[in-house]
Structures are given as structure tokens and as C-alpha cells.
Design an enzyme around this catalytic site. Structure first.
Site, PDB file in Angstrom:
ATOM      1  N   HIS A  73    -128.133 -41.997 -73.476  1.00  0.00           N
ATOM      2  CA  HIS A  73    -128.283 -43.433 -73.584  1.00  0.00           C
ATOM      3  C   HIS A  73    -127.575 -43.955 -74.802  1.00  0.00           C
ATOM      4  O   HIS A  73    -127.510 -43.353 -75.841  1.00  0.00           O
ATOM      5  CB  HIS A  73    -129.992 -43.417 -74.150  1.00  0.00           C
ATOM      6  CG  HIS A  73    -130.785 -43.153 -73.147  1.00  0.00           C
ATOM      7  ND1 HIS A  73    -132.292 -43.404 -73.200  1.00  0.00           N
ATOM      8  CD2 HIS A  73    -130.662 -42.778 -72.040  1.00  0.00           C
ATOM      9  CE1 HIS A  73    -132.702 -43.358 -72.324  1.00  0.00           C
ATOM     10  NE2 HIS A  73    -132.065 -42.886 -71.357  1.00  0.00           N
ATOM     11  N   TYR A 202    -139.097 -48.705 -78.935  1.00  0.00           N
ATOM     12  CA  TYR A 202    -140.066 -48.360 -80.211  1.00  0.00           C
ATOM     13  C   TYR A 202    -140.767 -49.768 -80.554  1.00  0.00           C
ATOM     14  O   TYR A 202    -139.910 -50.911 -80.834  1.00  0.00           O
ATOM     15  CB  TYR A 202    -139.176 -48.124 -81.374  1.00  0.00           C
ATOM     16  CG  TYR A 202    -138.780 -46.526 -81.263  1.00  0.00           C
ATOM     17  CD1 TYR A 202    -137.597 -46.170 -80.864  1.00  0.00           C
ATOM     18  CD2 TYR A 202    -139.464 -45.553 -81.902  1.00  0.00           C
ATOM     19  CE1 TYR A 202    -137.058 -44.503 -80.502  1.00  0.00           C
ATOM     20  CE2 TYR A 202    -139.089 -44.108 -81.670  1.00  0.00           C
ATOM     21  CZ  TYR A 202    -137.962 -44.053 -81.064  1.00  0.00           C
ATOM     22  OH  TYR A 202    -137.543 -42.514 -81.015  1.00  0.00           O
ATOM     23  N   PRO A 294    -142.904 -37.228 -84.778  1.00  0.00           N
ATOM     24  CA  PRO A 294    -141.746 -37.284 -83.734  1.00  0.00           C
ATOM     25  C   PRO A 294    -141.040 -38.885 -83.546  1.00  0.00           C
ATOM     26  O   PRO A 294    -140.379 -38.810 -82.899  1.00  0.00           O
ATOM     27  CB  PRO A 294    -142.631 -36.942 -82.611  1.00  0.00           C
ATOM     28  CG  PRO A 294    -144.148 -37.448 -82.994  1.00  0.00           C
ATOM     29  CD  PRO A 294    -144.227 -36.941 -84.244  1.00  0.00           C
ATOM     30  N   LYS A 298    -136.741 -35.910 -84.092  1.00  0.00           N
ATOM     31  CA  LYS A 298    -135.833 -34.888 -84.939  1.00  0.00           C
ATOM     32  C   LYS A 298    -136.041 -33.460 -84.952  1.00  0.00           C
ATOM     33  O   LYS A 298    -135.257 -32.538 -85.118  1.00  0.00           O
ATOM     34  CB  LYS A 298    -135.707 -35.221 -86.362  1.00  0.00           C
ATOM     35  CG  LYS A 298    -135.007 -36.493 -86.626  1.00  0.00           C
ATOM     36  CD  LYS A 298    -133.520 -36.459 -86.474  1.00  0.00           C
ATOM     37  CE  LYS A 298    -132.840 -37.939 -86.345  1.00  0.00           C
ATOM     38  NZ  LYS A 298    -132.191 -37.935 -85.292  1.00  0.00           N
ATOM     39  N   TYR A 386    -130.138 -41.771 -86.231  1.00  0.00           N
ATOM     40  CA  TYR A 386    -130.864 -41.486 -84.771  1.00  0.00           C
ATOM     41  C   TYR A 386    -129.900 -40.391 -84.133  1.00  0.00           C
ATOM     42  O   TYR A 386    -130.380 -39.708 -83.385  1.00  0.00           O
ATOM     43  CB  TYR A 386    -131.056 -42.679 -84.137  1.00  0.00           C
ATOM     44  CG  TYR A 386    -132.189 -42.702 -82.978  1.00  0.00           C
ATOM     45  CD1 TYR A 386    -133.513 -42.469 -83.205  1.00  0.00           C
ATOM     46  CD2 TYR A 386    -131.768 -42.521 -81.589  1.00  0.00           C
ATOM     47  CE1 TYR A 386    -134.339 -42.279 -82.299  1.00  0.00           C
ATOM     48  CE2 TYR A 386    -132.663 -42.329 -80.745  1.00  0.00           C
ATOM     49  CZ  TYR A 386    -134.066 -42.322 -81.079  1.00  0.00           C
ATOM     50  OH  TYR A 386    -134.933 -42.046 -80.221  1.00  0.00           O
TER      51      TYR A 386
HETATM   52  P1  FAD Z   1    -141.862 -24.210 -80.819  1.00  0.00           P
HETATM   53  O1  FAD Z   1    -141.202 -24.979 -79.832  1.00  0.00           O
HETATM   54  O2  FAD Z   1    -143.143 -24.407 -81.393  1.00  0.00           O
HETATM   55  O3  FAD Z   1    -141.649 -22.717 -80.261  1.00  0.00           O
HETATM   56  C1  FAD Z   1    -142.266 -21.402 -81.061  1.00  0.00           C
HETATM   57  C2  FAD Z   1    -142.716 -20.476 -79.963  1.00  0.00           C
HETATM   58  O4  FAD Z   1    -143.335 -19.535 -80.756  1.00  0.00           O
HETATM   59  C3  FAD Z   1    -143.550 -20.793 -79.016  1.00  0.00           C
HETATM   60  O5  FAD Z   1    -143.314 -20.481 -77.673  1.00  0.00           O
HETATM   61  C4  FAD Z   1    -144.694 -20.224 -79.431  1.00  0.00           C
HETATM   62  O6  FAD Z   1    -145.582 -20.004 -78.195  1.00  0.00           O
HETATM   63  C5  FAD Z   1    -144.233 -19.033 -80.073  1.00  0.00           C
HETATM   64  N1  FAD Z   1    -145.177 -18.259 -81.039  1.00  0.00           N
HETATM   65  C6  FAD Z   1    -146.424 -19.056 -81.887  1.00  0.00           C
HETATM   66  N2  FAD Z   1    -146.797 -17.999 -82.472  1.00  0.00           N
HETATM   67  C7  FAD Z   1    -146.477 -16.800 -82.097  1.00  0.00           C
HETATM   68  C8  FAD Z   1    -146.671 -15.410 -82.266  1.00  0.00           C
HETATM   69  N3  FAD Z   1    -147.742 -15.033 -83.139  1.00  0.00           N
HETATM   70  N4  FAD Z   1    -146.065 -14.332 -81.947  1.00  0.00           N
HETATM   71  C9  FAD Z   1    -145.090 -14.609 -80.865  1.00  0.00           C
HETATM   72  N5  FAD Z   1    -144.420 -15.902 -80.398  1.00  0.00           N
HETATM   73  C10 FAD Z   1    -145.242 -16.917 -81.271  1.00  0.00           C
HETATM   74  N6  FAD Z   1    -138.192 -33.003 -81.370  1.00  0.00           N
HETATM   75  C11 FAD Z   1    -137.034 -33.748 -80.978  1.00  0.00           C
HETATM   76  O7  FAD Z   1    -136.039 -33.251 -81.579  1.00  0.00           O
HETATM   77  N7  FAD Z   1    -137.115 -34.986 -80.310  1.00  0.00           N
HETATM   78  C12 FAD Z   1    -138.031 -35.557 -79.628  1.00  0.00           C
HETATM   79  O8  FAD Z   1    -138.100 -36.352 -78.924  1.00  0.00           O
HETATM   80  C13 FAD Z   1    -139.380 -34.760 -79.884  1.00  0.00           C
HETATM   81  N8  FAD Z   1    -140.377 -35.285 -79.213  1.00  0.00           N
HETATM   82  C14 FAD Z   1    -141.652 -34.615 -79.629  1.00  0.00           C
HETATM   83  C15 FAD Z   1    -142.905 -35.237 -79.172  1.00  0.00           C
HETATM   84  C16 FAD Z   1    -143.960 -34.604 -79.229  1.00  0.00           C
HETATM   85  C17 FAD Z   1    -145.278 -35.311 -78.623  1.00  0.00           C
HETATM   86  C18 FAD Z   1    -144.096 -33.234 -79.972  1.00  0.00           C
HETATM   87  C19 FAD Z   1    -145.572 -32.882 -80.549  1.00  0.00           C
HETATM   88  C20 FAD Z   1    -142.982 -32.760 -80.653  1.00  0.00           C
HETATM   89  C21 FAD Z   1    -141.812 -33.466 -80.280  1.00  0.00           C
HETATM   90  N9  FAD Z   1    -140.529 -33.126 -81.099  1.00  0.00           N
HETATM   91  C22 FAD Z   1    -139.319 -33.708 -80.791  1.00  0.00           C
HETATM   92  C23 FAD Z   1    -140.483 -31.792 -81.900  1.00  0.00           C
HETATM   93  C24 FAD Z   1    -140.140 -30.522 -80.917  1.00  0.00           C
HETATM   94  O9  FAD Z   1    -140.909 -30.247 -79.927  1.00  0.00           O
HETATM   95  C25 FAD Z   1    -140.010 -29.177 -81.902  1.00  0.00           C
HETATM   96  O10 FAD Z   1    -139.698 -29.492 -83.294  1.00  0.00           O
HETATM   97  C26 FAD Z   1    -139.811 -27.989 -81.429  1.00  0.00           C
HETATM   98  O11 FAD Z   1    -140.350 -27.416 -80.384  1.00  0.00           O
HETATM   99  C27 FAD Z   1    -139.514 -26.892 -82.389  1.00  0.00           C
HETATM  100  O12 FAD Z   1    -139.001 -25.760 -81.776  1.00  0.00           O
HETATM  101  P2  FAD Z   1    -139.218 -24.416 -82.310  1.00  0.00           P
HETATM  102  O13 FAD Z   1    -138.466 -23.356 -81.542  1.00  0.00           O
HETATM  103  O14 FAD Z   1    -139.184 -24.371 -83.731  1.00  0.00           O
HETATM  104  O15 FAD Z   1    -140.884 -23.967 -82.266  1.00  0.00           O
HETATM  105  C1  PHB Z   2    -140.013 -38.290 -76.042  1.00  0.00           C
HETATM  106  O1  PHB Z   2    -139.344 -38.937 -74.937  1.00  0.00           O
HETATM  107  O2  PHB Z   2    -140.810 -37.571 -75.584  1.00  0.00           O
HETATM  108  C2  PHB Z   2    -139.634 -38.802 -77.151  1.00  0.00           C
HETATM  109  C3  PHB Z   2    -138.770 -39.780 -77.375  1.00  0.00           C
HETATM  110  C4  PHB Z   2    -138.639 -40.280 -78.751  1.00  0.00           C
HETATM  111  C5  PHB Z   2    -139.260 -39.939 -79.752  1.00  0.00           C
HETATM  112  C6  PHB Z   2    -140.387 -38.942 -79.480  1.00  0.00           C
HETATM  113  C7  PHB Z   2    -140.545 -38.439 -78.354  1.00  0.00           C
HETATM  114  O3  PHB Z   2    -139.167 -40.425 -81.096  1.00  0.00           O
END
Ligand code: FAD
Ligand code: PHB
Length: 400
Positions: A73, A202, A294, A298, A386
Site C-alpha cells: 500500500h 482510519y 494497535p 506497530k 507509519y
Molecule cells: P506474541 O505474538 O504474543 O507471541 C508470544 C508467544 O509466546 C505466543 O505464541 C504465546 O503462545 C507464547 N507464550 C506465552 N506464554 C508462554 C509460556 N509461558 N511459555 C511458552 N510460550 C508462551 N502489530 C503490528 O505491527 N501491526 C498491526 O497491524 C497490528 N495489529 C494488531 C491488531 C490486533 C487486534 C492486536 C491484538 C494486535 C495487533 N498488533 C499489530 C500487535 C502484534 O500482534 C503483537 O505486537 C505481536 O504479536 C508481538 O509479537 P511477539 O512475538 O512479541 O508476541
Molecule cells: C489490521 O489489518 O489488522 C490492522 C491494520 C491497521 C492497524 C491495526 C490492525 O492499525
């Protein structure tokens, strides 16, 4: 009992990316995940990858499907007062863009890459715990298939998300927590409908925030603001579509295309940072160390930049015994983390309606959006944040 160089707790984006970066540098690791493989892959979360995250995945050799199926995009829309205003991300940033590619696709590609390396990745590990963090041999314990396991590590990477065990295993008082809860959450849906806009929208509406996004040419991803503890069962599919259309439809008649809702959930919103992102030989990365609301898209991108910095430090330690980059890990990450925190907070507070807002706050938000969409300087500022501020270090320094 087994040994490894780096024990990684969590197979989300942070843990899997780190495992692969270490592999590319010939560093051994074991990944321990408490959920099942399908659960980790199917979890619907992020969708927006910054330019730097895409470049990193490509440089790591795991971006082949991303390049084929990801949706690039070059812009986005900010909508308020019934009108959409275009922000030309690529034009304003010298050609940088974002790519829409689901987090579950990123995780799937990284699990496939991990399996191809034959390095260990344990799913469904129960009772995961970490210990001896301030010694030179920290340990991970877990139970799997009725057997207890102990892994002795040189270092542990806590990549286990916000609710994981690693941050909680650090003694009280060793970290400072910076926390902010918002008085709203997002109700999000995945719908079987072709996206009616090629770019994200947005929306700031009198009834509250709404966001139009997508996953593929046939799947639309939509959100709107609700109270943080809103029970999802209270919303029928029909009521969800009524609310989406009410908030998103613009005066020129643009609106999302309605389709069958295939997934729906409510997510609370929070800003959180734990500092420093290290205790002894435990290094926290991604959501284990910080959470952003979210709205700025980021979270996953910060997980990627954290592990790049950690991989550089571990590579330098194993190649030449230097530990200064390990010592600097937290400070280097936090510079970028705090800038993303500020941006996510600003996007959130500018685009949502707060239950405790005053009439002044409301007018100020409208002025903020009017200024943003009418000023090239303000649009450039949004665009460069962004698409992603520069990663603090080069890919080369992490062995890519
Ligand atoms: P996680 O993805 O949470 O991974 C952690 C892992 O550890 C999981 O697999 C979990 O099961 C595991 N775990 C937990 N506890 C234990 C344990 N005790 N022992 C072993 N394993 C364990 N970010 C963006 O950059 N762009 C976006 O558009 C965006 N949109 C989002 C929309 C929504 C609705 C949400 C909820 C989040 C969004 N995010 C976005 C944020 C993004 O999803 C998270 O920041 C990302 O998942 C972080 O990755 P991580 O690997 O740090 O943690
Ligand atoms: C998404 O597509 O899930 C999404 C896009 C933009 C955001 C958050 C989530 O800021």
C-alpha cells in the site's frame, strides 16, 4: 537435561524471527512454546508490516511468499466529517510503503523456515518456567508428553508476549513498568467480502473510531471502538454491520462491502513498557517487554526491530567475546520503542472518542485532523512514522 546457546521462550513473531536470525549466524537455539502449532498459526492479529520489517524478512530469506501475496500500500486514508483524506505514504517518504500480510502468514512462513533448519521447536510445552537468570547458566524447565525437561542455556530470550512467564520471573523492583490503559477497546471482524478500498481507512466518527483494513482480495478486516470490557456476544452480526456502515460510510457514498463474518473478538487497548528489557542473562523482546495500542500498527514491527538488535549482540558475543552490545541492548531498543509508543498514543488519542472527554477535547481532535490532512509537513510526519522509523542498527551488523 539438554544444553543450547540461546533458549527462546515463545514462538510468536519475536521468538521465531530471533531463532532464524541466530540460525543464519550459526548460533544454536531451542524454541519452547506453550500453545499448539495450529493455535499459533490461526490466531488473528496484526496485518500491517512496515517497510523495514518487509526488508528484514526479505534479507533473512523468508519473504518469498510475502513478496508474492503481500499487498503493498502506497497510501492510506484518514476519514472525518464524512470525508476521506488521502495520505500518500510513498510520495511523502521517498518511496517507502507498508505491506498488508497477516501476522499468521508471517508466523506460518517462519515455522516452515525453522522446521527446514531441523533446529528444535517445541509446541504444547506445559508448566514453562525460567530460572538462574543472574547466573551464567540460566535454565528453562517444561513438561511435554508427561516428561519433564530442563534446558541449560548461555542466554534466554523472553519472547513470550505480554502475559508470558519471563517478565514475571524477574524479581520485584528490578524493572520499572510504564503503563497506561485506555477507556476503550476494539471489536474486530474478519469478513468474506472483497475490500471496497485498495488502502486502509482510519475513521474518526461522532460514534467513535472505526478502521477499514483487509487480508486478501477476498477478505476484509474491520474494527470499531467499543468499551474495553464489551461482551462480544452482545453484538449480532447484523448489529456489527449496522455500526460499521454508520461509522464508515462517507458523503461520496464509499462504504465497506458487507459479507459473512468469519471471526469476531474484542481487544482491550494498552500502552506498556518494562525497562530495562534485560535482567541478568534474560533478554525480553517484543510484547513481553512492551505493548502498544494497535492504532499505529506497530507491535509486530517493534518485535522485529528488538530481535534484530538482540541478534547483533549475540553474534558479537559468540564471534569475538564482546559483551558491550548485550549491555546496550535495552537502551538501543527503547529509543525506537518510545518513539513508537508516542506515535501509537497519538494516533489512538486523536482518533478515538473518550468517555471522559470534554467539548474542548472534541474540538481539538477535529482541529488536529484538519491540520494533519491539510499540511504536507504534518502528513509527512505521519507517513514517516507509519511506514516505520529507521531500525537503530544495520542488517549487516546482525550478519545479514
Ligand atoms: P506474541 O505474538 O504474543 O507471541 C508470544 C508467544 O509466546 C505466543 O505464541 C504465546 O503462545 C507464547 N507464550 C506465552 N506464554 C508462554 C509460556 N509461558 N511459555 C511458552 N510460550 C508462551 N502489530 C503490528 O505491527 N501491526 C498491526 O497491524 C497490528 N495489529 C494488531 C491488531 C490486533 C487486534 C492486536 C491484538 C494486535 C495487533 N498488533 C499489530 C500487535 C502484534 O500482534 C503483537 O505486537 C505481536 O504479536 C508481538 O509479537 P511477539 O512475538 O512479541 O508476541
Ligand atoms: C489490521 O489489518 O489488522 C490492522 C491494520 C491497521 C492497524 C491495526 C490492525 O492499525
Amino acid at each position: 537435561m539438554s544444553t543450547t546457546q540461546v533458549g527462546i521462550v515463545g514462538a510468536g513473531p519475536a521468538g521465531l524471527l530471533l531463532g532464524h536470525l541466530l540460525h543464519l549466524n550459526g548460533i544454536d537455539s531451542v524454541i519452547v512454546e506453550n500453545r499448539a502449532r495450529d493455535y499459533v498459526i490461526d490466531r488473528v492479529r496484526a496485518g500491517v508490516l512496515e517497510q523495514g520489517t518487509v526488508d528484514l524478512l526479505m534479507a533473512m530469506g523468508v519473504g518469498e511468499r510475502l513478496q508474492r501475496e503481500g499487498l503493498r500500500h502506497d497510501g492510506l486514508y484518514i476519514s472525518f466529517g464524512g470525508e476521506r483524506h488521502h495520505i500518500a505514504l510513498a510520495d511523502l517518504t521517498g518511496g517507502k510503503a507498508i505491506t498488508v500480510y497477516g501476522q499468521n502468514e508471517v508466523v506460518k512462513d517462519l515455522i516452515d523456515a525453522r522446521i527446514a533448519t531441523s533446529r528444535p521447536l517445541h509446541f504444547e510445552a506445559e508448566h514453562v518456567s525460567v530460572g538462574a537468570l543472574d547466573s551464567s547458566r540460566p535454565t528453562i524447565h517444561f513438561r511435554q508428553g508427561g516428561t519433564d525437561h530442563e534446558i541449560r542455556c548461555d542466554f534466554i530470550a523472553g519472547c513470550d508476549g505480554f502475559h508470558g512467564v519471563c517478565r514475571q520471573s524477574i524479581p520485584d523492583g528490578a524493572l520499572t513498568n510504564y503503563d497506561r490503559l485506555y477507556p476503550f477497546g476494539w471489536l474486530g471482524i474478519l469478513a468474506g467480502a472483497p475490500p471496497s478500498s485498495a488502502e486502509l481507512v482510519y475513521t474518526y466518527h461522532d460514534r467513535g473510531f472505526a478502521l477499514f483494513s483487509m487480508r486478501s482480495p477476498t477478505i476484509t478486516r474491520l474494527y470499531f471502538q467499543v468499551p474495553p470490557d464489551e461482551p462480544i456476544d452482545q453484538w449480532t452480526d447484523e448489529a456489527i454491520w449496522d455500526e460499521m456502515l454508520m461509522r464508515m460510510t462517507t458523503r461520496d457514498g464509499w462504504k465497506p462491502q458487507v459479507g459473512r463474518i468469519v471471526q469476531k473478538s474484542v481487544t482491550p487497548m494498552r500502552s506498556f513498557v518494562a525497562a530495562p528489557m534485560r535482567y541478568g542473562r534474560l533478554f525480553l523482546a517484543g510484547d513481553a517487554a512492551h505493548i502498544v495500542p494497535p492504532t499505529g500498527a506497530k507491535g509486530l514491527n517493534l518485535a522485529a526491530s528488538d530481535v534484530l538488535v538482540l541478534a547483533r549482540a549475540l553474534k558479537a558475543f559468540y564471534e569475538s567475546g564482546r559483551s558491550d552490545w548485550l549491555d546496550e541492548y535495552s537502551a538501543v531498543c527503547l529509543r525506537r520503542v518510545w518513539k513508537a509508543q508516542r506515535f501509537s498514543w497519538w494516533m489512538t488519542t486523536t482518533l478515538h472518542r473518550s468517555p471522559d472527554e470534554t467539548a474542548f477535547d472534541h474540538q481539538r481532535q477535529i482541529a488536529d485532523l484538519d491540520y494533519l490532512t491539510g499540511s504536507r509537513a504534518a502528513m509527512t510526519s505521519l507517513a514517516e512514522q507509519y511506514v516505520g522509523l529507521p531500525m537503530e542498527i544495520s542488517f549487516e551488523s546482525a550478519g545479514l
